[in-house]
Design a protein around this motif. Structure first.
Motif, PDB file in Angstrom:
ATOM      1  N   HIS A 167      17.832 -32.143 -47.336  1.00 22.32           N
ATOM      2  CA  HIS A 167      18.993 -31.333 -47.729  1.00 22.32           C
ATOM      3  C   HIS A 167      18.966 -29.947 -47.098  1.00 22.32           C
ATOM      4  N   TYR A 177      28.283 -34.003 -47.373  1.00 23.36           N
ATOM      5  CA  TYR A 177      27.390 -35.023 -47.922  1.00 23.36           C
ATOM      6  C   TYR A 177      27.662 -35.174 -49.407  1.00 23.36           C
ATOM      7  N   CYS A 179      25.815 -34.765 -51.733  1.00 22.31           N
ATOM      8  CA  CYS A 179      25.149 -33.715 -52.513  1.00 22.31           C
ATOM      9  C   CYS A 179      26.066 -32.506 -52.676  1.00 22.31           C
ATOM     10  N   LYS A 181      26.937 -30.484 -50.078  1.00 21.80           N
ATOM     11  CA  LYS A 181      26.733 -29.513 -49.001  1.00 21.80           C
ATOM     12  C   LYS A 181      27.205 -30.120 -47.673  1.00 21.80           C
ATOM     13  N   CYS A 184      23.727 -31.436 -43.956  1.00 19.80           N
ATOM     14  CA  CYS A 184      22.327 -31.667 -44.334  1.00 19.80           C
ATOM     15  C   CYS A 184      21.641 -32.506 -43.247  1.00 19.80           C
TER      16      CYS A 184
HETATM   17 ZN   LIG Z   1      22.319 -32.313 -49.047  1.00 24.54          ZN
END
Ligand SMILES: [Zn+2]
Length: 335
Positions: A167, A177, A179, A181, A184
């Protein structure tokens, strides 16, 4: 010299990841006695506890010495208090240690740790001559994760994001992504992302090489991509080399702030000599700013799909024989 008698007891280690469920039973020196591997697609993830317990029982049944403990390597982190895996992947929602213990009814302790941390335990305990007390173990597979191993600090509490190098942002304008963000590292070199890119390319019918290697896009695997790289498929070359460029930059940045004497890399992609050469070249480029710089402390391990499971055995051994609050207890129980 005092040494453990390797056959006097055994341990079972399990690794679950996005590709497989792998279980091994080893002796006390990490020698693998029996292995069970099941591809993830054959597993009912909503019944993951039953799936794991059933196979532990199979391995325990065939043990020819006493079973000392069970280690489980999980992707992400295990939240002991709430007994669940902390990860952004919903695949492991059903995992519960307490449920596995109930199903097993073996009266053997179960220990849980991140799967790559387990690999580091395995490296340290089972190959002590070739392993310093402090090292980094970096794994590139379905995800990318980094264990910062320090023998003097084993078991210290770490934050839930520590080691999640997949990440680290490598392109602020990159792909969004899951996540939340952008850019990554994971989205450039993790297996599922490489395969996702290749399958779009495959679906367009743009690659005669990939079409000749896989009947359907579901047949694409990381091995197919490595083969396509060898056969000079231009797109596959671009995505693999781009991923390795970014991996090399990330590790070089890491080495500037962490004085690691060795980095072990566990990566299927880096088993291909051409890709390994490409990657090491990129690492050297990053260190050209240092005069007389000879080599980077990177050691590419032979890829083994049971490394996490064997490492989980090392975790169980560490907890039972080294970290035990009363080390004599085990031997007294034996007597
Ligand atoms: Zn990430």
């Amino acid at each position: 010299v005092i040494a453990l008698s390797p056959e006097s007891a055994c341990v079972i280690g399990i690794e679950i990841n996005m590709e497989q469920l792998c279980l091994v039973r080893t002796s006390l020196n990490g020698q693998i006695e029996e292995t069970i591997r099941v591809p993830l697609r054959q597993i009912d993830r909503s019944n993951i506890n039953e799936e794991i317990a059933k196979r532990i029982k199979d391995l325990a049944k065939n043990a020819h010495s006493r079973l000392l403990g069970i280690g489980i390597g999980v992707p992400g982190h295990h939240d002991q208090q709430n007994d669940r895996i902390i990860t952004n992947n919903p695949a492991w929602n059903a995992f519960r240690k307490a449920e596995i213990e109930r199903l097993l009814d073996l009266n053997v302790p179960i220990y849980i740790e991140n799967n790559i941390e387990c690999m580091a335990y395995g490296r340290y305990l089972f190959q002590p001559q070739a392993t310093p007390d402090e090292f980094i173990l970096l794994h590139v597979g379905p995800g990318v994760y980094c264990s910062f191993f320090d023998a003097a600090m084993i078991g210290r509490k770490k934050s839930d994001y520590f080691g999640e190098i997949g990440h680290s942002v490598i392109d602020i304008n990159g792909t969004l992504y899951e996540c939340g963000k952008r850019g990554c590292l994971q989205t450039y070199i993790a297996h599922n992302w490489l395969l996702q890119r290749a399958s779009i390319y495959y679906a367009h019918g743009s690659s005669s090489v990939l079409l000749s290697l896989a009947k359907t896009k579901e047949d694409l695997s990381i091995q197919t991509l490595i083969e396509a790289y060898r056969l000079h498929d231009p797109y596959v070359r671009t995505i693999l080399e781009d991923g390795l460029d970014r991996l090399a930059i990330t590790i070089s940045n890491l080495l500037i702030v962490n004085d690691a004497s060795r980095i072990f890399m566990n990566s299927e992609v880096l088993q291909e000599p051409l890709l390994q050469h490409y990657f090491l070249e990129k690492m050297h480029e990053q260190f050209r700013f240092i005069l007389n710089f000879e080599s980077v402390p990177v050691e590419i391990l032979n890829f083994r799909s049971d490394r996490g499971a064997q490492g989980a055995c090392a975790l169980a051994l560490y907890e039972r024989l080294i970290n035990h609050s009363d080390p004599d207890a085990f031997f007294c129980e034996q007597a």
